[in-house]
Design a protein around this motif. Structure first.
Motif, mmCIF file in Angstrom:
data_model
loop_
_atom_site.group_PDB
_atom_site.id
_atom_site.type_symbol
_atom_site.label_atom_id
_atom_site.label_comp_id
_atom_site.label_asym_id
_atom_site.label_seq_id
_atom_site.Cartn_x
_atom_site.Cartn_y
_atom_site.Cartn_z
ATOM 1 N N UNK A 173 -17.318 -4.530 14.879
ATOM 2 C CA UNK A 173 -16.497 -5.035 13.779
ATOM 3 C C UNK A 173 -15.038 -5.131 14.205
ATOM 4 N N UNK A 174 -14.351 -6.109 13.612
ATOM 5 C CA UNK A 174 -12.914 -6.194 13.898
ATOM 6 C C UNK A 174 -12.127 -5.397 12.845
ATOM 7 N N UNK A 175 -10.822 -5.576 12.797
ATOM 8 C CA UNK A 175 -9.982 -4.731 11.937
ATOM 9 C C UNK A 175 -10.157 -4.983 10.443
ATOM 10 N N UNK A 176 -10.856 -6.072 10.088
ATOM 11 C CA UNK A 176 -11.142 -6.265 8.662
ATOM 12 C C UNK A 176 -12.640 -6.200 8.381
ATOM 13 N N UNK A 177 -13.373 -5.643 9.329
ATOM 14 C CA UNK A 177 -14.791 -5.405 9.079
ATOM 15 C C UNK A 177 -15.692 -6.601 9.327
ATOM 16 N N UNK A 201 -2.565 -9.217 6.652
ATOM 17 C CA UNK A 201 -3.598 -8.630 5.785
ATOM 18 C C UNK A 201 -3.186 -7.225 5.342
ATOM 19 N N UNK A 202 -3.316 -6.900 4.071
ATOM 20 C CA UNK A 202 -2.968 -5.539 3.653
ATOM 21 C C UNK A 202 -3.815 -4.489 4.367
ATOM 22 N N UNK A 203 -3.152 -3.496 4.926
ATOM 23 C CA UNK A 203 -3.886 -2.412 5.565
ATOM 24 C C UNK A 203 -4.266 -2.683 7.006
ATOM 25 N N UNK A 204 -3.886 -3.851 7.511
ATOM 26 C CA UNK A 204 -4.200 -4.154 8.909
ATOM 27 C C UNK A 204 -2.884 -4.171 9.675
ATOM 28 N N UNK A 246 -5.420 3.260 5.483
ATOM 29 C CA UNK A 246 -5.781 1.917 5.026
ATOM 30 C C UNK A 246 -6.608 1.215 6.102
ATOM 31 N N UNK A 306 -7.195 6.917 14.206
ATOM 32 C CA UNK A 306 -6.369 5.775 14.588
ATOM 33 C C UNK A 306 -6.283 5.576 16.096
ATOM 34 N N UNK A 333 -14.719 -2.910 6.228
ATOM 35 C CA UNK A 333 -14.992 -4.066 5.388
ATOM 36 C C UNK A 333 -14.582 -3.939 3.933
ATOM 37 N N UNK A 339 -14.457 -1.088 15.239
ATOM 38 C CA UNK A 339 -15.424 -0.284 14.490
ATOM 39 C C UNK A 339 -16.826 -0.780 14.824
ATOM 40 N N UNK A 340 -17.799 0.037 14.437
ATOM 41 C CA UNK A 340 -19.186 -0.375 14.650
ATOM 42 C C UNK A 340 -19.978 -0.167 13.373
ATOM 43 N N UNK A 364 -10.298 -0.662 5.874
ATOM 44 C CA UNK A 364 -10.353 -2.098 6.094
ATOM 45 C C UNK A 364 -11.373 -2.439 7.185
ATOM 46 N N UNK A 365 -11.378 -1.680 8.276
ATOM 47 C CA UNK A 365 -12.300 -2.059 9.351
ATOM 48 C C UNK A 365 -13.752 -1.780 9.000
ATOM 49 N N UNK A 425 0.845 -1.188 0.000
ATOM 50 C CA UNK A 425 0.000 0.000 0.000
ATOM 51 C C UNK A 425 0.883 1.241 0.000
#
Ligand SMILES: Cc1cc2nc3c(=O)[nH]c(=O)nc-3n(C[C@H](O)[C@H](O)[C@H](O)COP(=O)(O)OP(=O)(O)OC[C@H]3O[C@@H](n4cnc5c(N)ncnc54)[C@H](O)[C@@H]3O)c2cc1C
Ligand code: SF4
Ligand code: SF4
Ligand code: FES
Lengths: 474, 161
Positions: free
Chosen positions: B112-116, B3-6, A302, B80, A309, B151-152, A306-307, A295
Motif C-alpha cells: 500500500x502507498x501512503x493513502x492506502x 492530502x490531509x495526513x500525508x 495521521x 513512522x 486507507x 504499508x502492507x 491514512x496508509x 489535523x
C-alpha cells in the motif's frame, strides 16, 4: 478474534439475571460491558422523552448506564463488576428507592498523611513519590481496576526515556502499579470520593460498595482525570454514539467490540489513535471527520491511519446520527469558513458506531466542593482549580495533578503527580531535601516535554493559572 | 494542497536517502517531521545514527552510520520509521506492522502507498516481531516503488493476489 497487542484474562464464567433473561459473562467484566457483549445496547431511557440511552464513557462519569442492581437504583453499571446471580434491571426511566431501609452500613475509618484521589498516571505517581519519602498514603479510585486511562492505551507513548517513551500505556500502568505495590500505600478500589471537608486537615467522605469511609488526611492530591465531551447533533444520544475513551474501555479492558463499522469525529491525537486501534480490532473505519481546516493531532498518527486507507475529511462535521433504537448511519456535511454546514454537501455512511473524540473536560467536583478557587481556562479544557507550579490549590494542603488540573497527556500527568506527591510529603516535614531533588527533576522534564509547538496552548493556559495563583494562594 | 495526513512532497524529499546511500544496504527512512516531544528513535539506536539534539527537534538519520538493524522501526511509537534497501531493479521496503496475522516469509501481500492504495503485490522477504508485539515486515517491490510503498495488507481470502 485475537488481538495484535492484547491478551484477555477473562477469569471465571458467571451468570446473572437481566430482566428475566440469564446472561453469561466473565467475572472480569463490568455489567454494562457484559450487556453490550450480548448485543443489549439500550441500557436505559431518558426521563422525559423516553429515548434509548447506551454506553458512552465507560468510566463512571456520564450517567448513561444507570440501572437498578439487586434492588439498588442508579448504579453506574459500567464500573460495577458482574457477580454470579446478580439481578439487573433497566429503569423506566427513573429508579425507585427500595422500600426497606438500607442495612446499617459500617463506616470504615482511616488516618493518613496523604490521600490521593484517583489512581490514574497522576495519582499513582503522586502516591509513589510520597510513599518513597516516607508518607503514610491512601489512594482511592472509583474504577474496578486502577490505572486510569492508561489501562486502555495499547499504543506506545512518546516522551523521553525517563518517562517510558516507546512503552505501551498498558505496560506503563503495570510498571507504576508494581512500584506502588512494593511501597506501603493503602488501596481503596471502587471507592468514590464524594466530599472533602477541609479545615486544618482534610476530612474526606468516600463511598464504597461496603459502605462509606471517612478518611482523615493532612494533605490530598486530586487526580480525578477528565470527562469526555459531547457535541450537539440530532440523535447524539442514540446507543452506538460513544466517547473515544468509552469505546477504548470496551475494546481494551473488556475485549468487547460493539460494532462492525465506525465513523470518528475529531482528528486530534485521541481520534487518530482510536482509528488505528479500531482497525486493530477488526472494525471498518469509514472516515475521520474534522471541522477544522487542519489535523490537530500529530502527523505521524495521521499518516499511520491514512496508509491503512482511512480518509480524513477536513472541514466536515457530523450532521446527524441516523437510526431509531441504535446507530445505523452517520450523515456528515462540509462546512464553510465560519463552520456553517454547506447545504447539498451531505454524505451518508452506513456505520453502527459513531465515536466522539472531541476533547475532554477536567473533573473538578472535589476541589470545587472543597471551596478551591477556580477559573475557566479554555486552553486547559474548561474549569480548572487555580494552582501554582507545585500544583498547590487555594485550599490548604490540597493539590491537583494530571487532567483534572488541565487536559494534557499521561506523560505530563505522571510528572505533575510526582511534583505534587513530593511537595505534599515535604510540607509534612518528610525528607524535604530529597523531595526538593525529585521536584526539581520533574519540573525540568515537564518543561522539556512542553517545549514544542504542540504544547504552546497548554503552556499559555498554565501560565495564566500560575499567574492567578500568585493572587489567590500567595 | 496536499492530502490531509500525508507527508507533503517537499518535506518528504528532505527525508529520503539519496540512492547511493541505500544501494545494496538497508537504511532507516524516518518520516517524522514535526516538533513533537519524543526521542525514542535516538536512544534506541545502537550506533547513534539518529541525530536529534533536543526532544522536540525532528530526527534525522545519518545514513553513513546507519547499519539497517531495524531497532528504531520496531520501537518508534509513531510507527513512522521504515527501511529501504535498493537492489538493482528491485527494492526491499520494511514497514512496522501491528495487525494479525503477521505474514510469513514467502507469502504474497498487497503493498500500500501512503493513502492506502494497493499499488502492487509483493513477496514477504522477512518478518520479525519484537517482545512488545510490534512486527517489522520486509517486502520486495519494484525499485520505482521504494519510496511510495509504506504499508502492507494481507490478501483477502478468495481473491487472487
Ligand atoms: C483515547 C485516548 C488516547 C490517549 N493517548 C495518549 C497518549 O498517547 N499519550 C499520552 O501521554 N496521553 C494520552 N492520553 C491522555 C491520557 O490518557 C490522560 O492525559 C491521562 O490518563 C491523565 O491522567 P490522570 O491521572 O490525570 O487521569 P485518569 O487517567 O483519567 O485517571 C483518573 C482516575 O481517577 C478516578 N476518579 C475520578 N473521580 C474520582 C472520585 N471522585 N473518587 C475516586 N476516584 C475517582 C478515575 O476512576 C480514574 O481512574 C489519551 C487519552 C485518551 C482518552
Ligand atoms: S536502523 Fe538501526 S542503525 Fe539505522 S537508525 Fe535505526 S536503529 Fe539506528
Ligand atoms: S521515535 Fe518515531 S515518533 Fe518518536 S521522534 Fe523518532 S521517528 Fe518521531
Ligand atoms: S457512567 Fe457508565 S457509561 Fe458513562
Amino acid at each position: 478474534m485475537a488481538h495484535p497487542i492484547l491478551e484477555f484474562d477473562r477469569g471465571r464464567e458467571v451468570e446473572f439475571n437481566f430482566e428475566g433473561r440469564r446472561i453469561r459473562a466473565f467475572e472480569s467484566e463490568s455489567i454494562a460491558a457484559a450487556l453490550v457483549a450480548e448485543g443489549i445496547l439500550t441500557l436505559g431511557w431518558s426521563p422525559k422523552r423516553r429515548r434509548p440511552r447506551g454506553f458512552f464513557c465507560g468510566i463512571g462519569k456520564c450517567s448513561s448506564c444507570l440501572m437498578t442492581v439487586d434492588g439498588v437504583p442508579n448504579v453506574r453499571t459500567c464500573i460495577t463488576p458482574v457477580r454470579d446471580g446478580v439481578e439487573v434491571r433497566r429503569q423506566r426511566p427513573l429508579g425507585e428507592l427500595p422500600k426497606a431501609p438500607p442495612p446499617e452500613a459500617k463506616a470504615g475509618e482511616l488516618d493518613v498523611d496523604l490521600l490521593v484521589i484517583g489512581g490514574g498516571p497522576a495519582g499513582l505517581s503522586a502516591a509513589i513519590e510520597a510513599s518513597r519519602l516516607g508518607a503514610r498514603v491512601a489512594i482511592a479510585d472509583e474504577n474496578v481496576r486502577p490505572g486510569g486511562q492508561l489501562i486502555k492505551q495499547t499504543h506506545k507513548f512518546f516522551g523521553s526515556r525517563e518517562n517510558y517513551a516507546g512503552v505501551r500505556g498498558i505496560e506503563i500502568a503495570r510498571i507504576l502499579l508494581r512500584e506502588l505495590d512494593g511501597l506501603s500505600a493503602t488501596w481503596l478500589t471502587r471507592a468514590t470520593v464524594i466530599a472533602d471537608y477541609a479545615g486544618r486537615s482534610h476530612d474526606v467522605v468516600v463511598s464504597t460498595p461496603e459502605g462509606p469511609w471517612r478518611i482523615r488526611a493532612d494533605a490530598v492530591v486530586v487526580s480525578t482525570g477528565a470527562t469526555e465531551n459531547m457535541i450537539p447533533f440530532p440523535n447524539n444520544d442514540l446507543p452506538g454514539v460513544m466517547g473515544a475513551g468509552g469505546l477504548q474501555t470496551l475494546m481494551h479492558v473488556f475485549g468487547v467490540v460493539p460494532g462492525e463499522s465506525a465513523l470518528i469525529v475529531g482528528a486530534g491525537n485521541v481520534g487518530l489513535i482510536l482509528a488505528y486501534q479500531l482497525l486493530q480490532a477488526g472494525v471498518d473505519v469509514k472516515a475521520i471527520v474534522e471541522i477544522m481546516p487542519k489535523i490537530g493531532g500529530y502527523a505521524v498518527h495521521a499518516a499511520k491511519v491514512r496508509r491503512m486507507g482511512v480518509p480524513i475529511l477536513l472541514r466536515h462535521t457530523l450532521r446527524r446520527a441516523v437510526g431509531r433504537e441504535r446507530v445505523e448511519g452517520a450523515e456528515i456535511v462540509r462546512v464553510d469558513e465560519s463552520f456553517r454546514p454547506i447545504e447539498g454537501t451531505e454524505e451518508r455512511f452506513d456505520v453502527d458506531m459513531i465515536v466522539l473524540a472531541v476533547g475532554l473536560t477536567p473533573s473538578t467536583e472535589v476541589p470545587r466542593q472543597a471551596g478551591a478557587a477556580w477559573d475557566y481556562v479554555p486552553e486547559l479544557g474548561g474549569p480548572v482549580p487555580i494552582h501554582d507550579p507545585y500544583l498547590r490549590t487555594s485550599v490548604e494542603g490540597m493539590y491537583v495533578a494530571g487532567d483534572s488540573s488541565g487536559i494534557e497527556e499521561a506523560t505530563t500527568a505522571m510528572l505533575e503527580g510526582r511534583v505534587a506527591g513530593a511537595h505534599a510529603a515535604a510540607e509534612l516535614g518528610l525528607r524535604p531535601d530529597r523531595a526538593e531533588g525529585v521536584i526539581k527533576e520533574a519540573l525540568r522534564q515537564l518543561e522539556s516535554f512542553r517545549s514544542g509547538p504542540f504544547s504552546a496552548k497548554v503552556v499559555r493556559g498554565k501560565q495564566r493559572v500560575w499567574e492567578r495563583a500568585r493572587e489567590v494562594i500567595g | 494542497m496536499s492530502e490531509p495526513g500525508v507527508i507533503p512532497e517537499d518535506v518528504l524529499a528532505e527525508l529520503l536517502p539519496p540512492d547511493e546511500k541505500a544501494e545494496g544496504r538497508a537504511v532507516a527512512v524516518i518520516e517524522c517531521h514535526e516538533e513533537i516531544p519524543c526521542d525514542t528513535c535516538r536512544w534506541v539506536c545502537p550506533v547513534k545514527a539518529v541525530i536529534k539534539p533536543a526532544i522536540t527537534t525532528p530526527p534525522r538519520c545519518d545514513w553513513d552510520a546507519c547499519i539497517g538493524c531495524g531497532t528504531c522501526v520496531l520501537a518508534c511509537p509513531g510507527l513512522a520509521i521504515f527501511m529501504v534497501k535498493l537492489d538493482g531493479e528491485w527494492a526491499e521496503v520494511s514497514v512496522p506492522y501491528e495487525f494479525l496475522p503477521v505474514p510469513k516469509r514467502g507469502e504474497v501481500v498487497w503493498a500500500l502507498d501512503r493513502v492506502g492504495r494497493r499499488v502492487a503485490t509483493a513477496e514477504v522477504v522477512r518478518a520479525v516481531t519484537s517482545k512488545d508485539r510490534t512486527s517489522m515486515v520486509t517486502i520486495r517491490v519494484p525499485r520505482g516503488l521504494a519510496h511510495s510503498v509504506r504499508a502492507i495488507l494481507p490478501p483477502e481470502e478468495g481473491t487472487e493476489g
